[in-house]
Write an enzyme that holds these catalytic residues in place. Structure first.
Site, PDB file in Angstrom:
ATOM      1  N   MET A  56     124.571  62.708  41.563  1.00 42.67           N
ATOM      2  CA  MET A  56     123.008  63.378  42.226  1.00 42.67           C
ATOM      3  C   MET A  56     123.792  64.077  42.992  1.00 42.67           C
ATOM      4  SD  MET A  56     120.663  60.000  42.466  1.00 42.67           S
ATOM      5  CE  MET A  56     121.027  59.176  44.000  1.00 42.67           C
ATOM      6  N   LYS A 104     118.510  60.726  51.015  1.00 47.82           N
ATOM      7  CA  LYS A 104     119.303  59.410  51.200  1.00 47.82           C
ATOM      8  C   LYS A 104     118.694  57.715  50.346  1.00 47.82           C
ATOM      9  CE  LYS A 104     118.969  59.703  56.544  1.00 47.82           C
ATOM     10  NZ  LYS A 104     118.442  60.790  56.333  1.00 47.82           N
ATOM     11  N   GLY A 105     118.157  57.849  49.385  1.00 48.47           N
ATOM     12  CA  GLY A 105     117.898  56.865  48.152  1.00 48.47           C
ATOM     13  C   GLY A 105     119.462  56.805  47.546  1.00 48.47           C
ATOM     14  N   CYS A 106     119.676  56.182  46.780  1.00 44.82           N
ATOM     15  CA  CYS A 106     120.489  55.466  46.458  1.00 44.82           C
ATOM     16  C   CYS A 106     120.355  55.317  44.371  1.00 44.82           C
ATOM     17  CB  CYS A 106     121.503  53.707  46.810  1.00 44.82           C
ATOM     18  SG  CYS A 106     121.558  53.681  47.623  1.00 44.82           S
ATOM     19  N   ILE A 107     119.100  55.601  44.271  1.00 46.51           N
ATOM     20  CA  ILE A 107     119.186  56.339  42.610  1.00 46.51           C
ATOM     21  C   ILE A 107     117.785  57.600  42.264  1.00 46.51           C
ATOM     22  CG2 ILE A 107     120.086  53.952  41.638  1.00 46.51           C
ATOM     23  CD1 ILE A 107     116.759  53.603  41.450  1.00 46.51           C
TER      24      ILE A 107
END
Lengths: 100, 155
Positions: free
Chosen positions: B32, A97-100
């Site tokens: 990503m 769920k992280g953005c980076i």
């Protein structure tokens, strides 16, 4: 012999309980993703598992590339086309769920 | 996965610190998750890929009601550097990389970085003024050709 069908997965197809993870589970997911696991893949997976055990969360890709010894370019070669989800899957964690 | 067929084209036209990050974050997030990414830098967005200027992007609180700082105070000397410093701290806290490292990450992850030919001419810039991650200088039509079938974001 265990297959993916024997594992309890969540709605997104990730391992439902990270505690059920074993190296064999990683191999099963890798097979499904068309990835042949090498020592370099394991370096990433082992780092992610260690971090998860410490923090209860998947480390960001930035942290992985800075601390596992596998740089960004190589990471995207090892887990092509969407490394975040693929790394989480083979490491037995839920959808990142992280953005980076 | 459906994401593998997706393509994202991001146009970055602003050069302030707060407007640099949305494009960088979305480009990196796309990569990503396996989305193909093209970034096109134009007008003030050129500062983000300018060797010298990219290290000095500023956050300007004047005319920005979100900061809660009245304009008459926000315009005082020293306010912009202070606000910029605070934003850097905030970005560091959430583990956001600095702009130069972010561009390197995006480039290494396979994202393509294009500079706008018209903006280069207008600002008298040469490729030597730009960071090494820039893949090339292209015109608007060339960029739109590359962006065929992509979802386009204008920032």
């Amino acid at each position: 012999m265990t297959t993916l069908a024997d594992l309890k997965l969540d709605a997104d197809g990730y391992l439902a309980d990270p505690n059920d993870w074993t190296p064999e589970v990683a191999e099963l997911f890798a097979q499904e993703l068309g990835i042949e696991l090498t020592d370099r893949h394991w370096q990433v997976i082992n780092f992610v598992r260690q971090e998860w055990e410490k923090t209860g969360e998947m480390p960001s890709l930035r942290r992985i590339t800075k601390q596992s010894g596998v740089p960004t370019k190589e990471l995207y070669k090892l887990f092509p086309k969407g490394p975040a989800g693929k790394i989480a899957r083979v490491s037995g964690l839920s959808k990142p769920k992280g953005c980076i | 996965m459906a994401d593998e067929d997706r393509k994202l084209a991001i146009i970055c036209s602003k050069g302030t610190l707060d407007m640099a990050y949305p494009g960088l974050v979305l480009a990196n997030a796309g990569l990503m998750m396996g989305i193909e990414v093209e970034m096109f830098f134009t007008f003030w967005g050129m500062d983000i890929i300018h060797k010298e200027k990219q290290k000095k992007l500023k956050f300007v609180p004047v005319g920005n009601p979100s900061t809660g700082i009245p304009n008459i105070i926000a315009m005082l000397p020293g306010m912009s550097p202070m606000a910029t410093k605070m934003m850097h701290k905030g970005l560091e806290k959430i583990d956001m990389p600095p702009v130069d490292e972010f561009l390197e990450m995006i480039h290494d992850a396979g994202g393509r970085i294009w500079a706008c030919r018209m903006a280069m001419d207008m600002m008298d810039l040469t490729e030597d003024d730009l960071v090494d991650e820039v893949d090339g200088v292209v015109g608007a039509m060339e960029f739109l050709e590359m962006a065929e079938g992509a979802q386009i974001l204008f920032i």
